[in-house]
Design an enzyme around this catalytic site. Structure first.
Site, PDB file in Angstrom:
ATOM      1  N   TYR A 203     -19.500 -19.671 -50.641  1.00  0.00           N
ATOM      2  CA  TYR A 203     -19.768 -18.505 -51.488  1.00  0.00           C
ATOM      3  C   TYR A 203     -19.199 -18.711 -52.887  1.00  0.00           C
ATOM      4  O   TYR A 203     -19.877 -18.477 -53.894  1.00  0.00           O
ATOM      5  CB  TYR A 203     -19.160 -17.258 -50.840  1.00  0.00           C
ATOM      6  CG  TYR A 203     -19.436 -15.979 -51.592  1.00  0.00           C
ATOM      7  CD1 TYR A 203     -20.685 -15.372 -51.515  1.00  0.00           C
ATOM      8  CD2 TYR A 203     -18.453 -15.379 -52.359  1.00  0.00           C
ATOM      9  CE1 TYR A 203     -20.943 -14.195 -52.199  1.00  0.00           C
ATOM     10  CE2 TYR A 203     -18.697 -14.196 -53.048  1.00  0.00           C
ATOM     11  CZ  TYR A 203     -19.953 -13.607 -52.960  1.00  0.00           C
ATOM     12  OH  TYR A 203     -20.201 -12.434 -53.649  1.00  0.00           O
TER      13      TYR A 203
ATOM     14  N   ASP B 190     -36.629  -7.345 -52.716  1.00  0.00           N
ATOM     15  CA  ASP B 190     -35.670  -7.411 -51.612  1.00  0.00           C
ATOM     16  C   ASP B 190     -36.401  -7.857 -50.351  1.00  0.00           C
ATOM     17  O   ASP B 190     -37.624  -7.705 -50.236  1.00  0.00           O
ATOM     18  CB  ASP B 190     -35.002  -6.051 -51.370  1.00  0.00           C
ATOM     19  CG  ASP B 190     -33.647  -6.183 -50.696  1.00  0.00           C
ATOM     20  OD1 ASP B 190     -32.620  -6.070 -51.376  1.00  0.00           O
ATOM     21  OD2 ASP B 190     -33.616  -6.428 -49.466  1.00  0.00           O
TER      22      ASP B 190
END
Length: 249
Positions: free
Chosen positions: A144, A36
Site C-alpha cells: 500500500y 466505481d
C-alpha cells in the site's frame, strides 16, 4: 468550481469519493462523471441539481477508460480516488496481494490520470488521493505504501506536464479517515472485537494515537480536496497536502 463545470470522481460510491461527489454537487458543479465497481452504491448516491454520468467498472481496465474518453466529454475537475488497502510484512506478502494493490492503486491511477489529462480543459484542476503511508513507512504496509508513494510522484510529473495549459495537479495524503477501507483490513476486525464490536469506538481508539487525537471524516477530506480544486488554490500545483492529524510529527 461553479455552475456548468464538469468533474470526474473515481471510487465515488463510498468514503472519500462519495463525500467529494456530494460536496461537488452541493457547490454547483453542473455534471459529475462517477466511476466505481459498486454499481448499486453508485446508483444510490443522492446528487440533486446536477447531471450524473455513472460508469461501473474496474479503474484498472483500459477498456473502461477508452469508453469514458469517448462518452464523458471535457473535464474541469477530477478527483482520482479509487484504491484498496491490504497489509502484511514483506516476508509474508504474497505476490498476488502485491499485484492486486499495484493493479488498482497504481495501474488504475495511471489510466485514470491519463484519461483525465486528455479530457482536461485548459485551466482544469485535478487531485489524486495518495496517503500519508506513501510518505511514512510502517511495518506491514509495504504494498500500500509503495503504491501511494508512486501516486505522489505521478501527481508531481503530471503537474509539470500540465502546467503549460494551466492544468493544476495535486495530491492529498490523508492519515486515518473513517471510510470502509478499514473494514477489509484483517487487523481492524481484531480491534473492533476488542471494543465489543463497536466500530466507532475502535476508530476512536486508533485515532488517539495521533497528536490531534482523532481520525478525519470523509467529509473533512472532501472539503480539503475541494480547496485544491478551487480557484482559491490557483497557484498551487505539484504539491502534497498532508492531512494526518499530526501523525508525521
Amino acid at each position: 468550481m461553479g455552475m456548468g463545470r464538469n468533474a470526474l470522481v473515481t471510487g465515488a460510491a463510498s468514503g472519500i469519493g462519495a463525500a467529494c461527489a456530494m460536496l461537488l454537487a452541493e457547490r454547483g458543479v453542473g455534471r459529475l462523471v462517477l466511476v466505481d465497481l459498486d454499481g448499486a452504491a453508485l446508483d444510490a448516491l443522492d446528487l440533486p441539481g446536477c447531471e450524473v454520468l455513472r460508469f461501473i467498472g474496474d479503474v484498472a481496465d483500459p477498456a473502461l477508460w477508452e469508453r469514458i474518453e469517448v462518452e464523458a466529454g471535457p473535464l474541469d475537475h477530477a478527483v482520482l480516488n479509487a484504491g484498496i488497502g491490504r497489509g502484511a510484512p514483506i516476508a509474508n506478502l504474497s505476490f498476488e496481494t502485491w499485484r492486486e494493490l499495484m493493479t488498482v492503486n497504481l495501474d488504475g491511477m495511471f489510466l485514470s490520470l491519463k484519461t483525465a489529462l486528455r479530457l482536461a480543459a485548459d485551466g482544469a484542476s485535478l487531485v489524486l488521493t495518495a496517503s500519508v503511508a506513501g510518505i511514512k513507512p510502517e511495518i506491514g504496509n509495504a504494498a500500500y505504501s509503495t503504491s501511494k508513494a508512486a501516486v505522489i510522484q505521478l501527481a508531481k510529473v503530471a503537474a509539470k506536464e500540465g502546467a503549460a495549459r494551466g492544468i493544476r495537479v495535486n495530491a492529498i495524503a490523508p492519515g486515518g479517515v473513517d471510510t470502509p477501507i478499514w473494514d477489509k483490513m484483517p487487523f481492524f476486525a481484531g480491534i473492533v472485537a476488542q471494543h465489543g464490536g463497536d466500530r466507532a469506538e475502535a476508530l476512536a481508539a486508533m485515532g488517539k494515537g495521533t497528536p490531534l487525537g482523532r481520525f478525519a471524516s470523509a467529509a473533512e477530506i472532501a472539503a480539503q480536496v475541494a480547496f485544491l480544486l478551487s480557484d482559491d488554490a490557483a497557484t498551487i500545483t505539484g504539491t502534497v497536502l498532508v492531512s494526518d492529524g499530526g501523525y508525521l510529527l
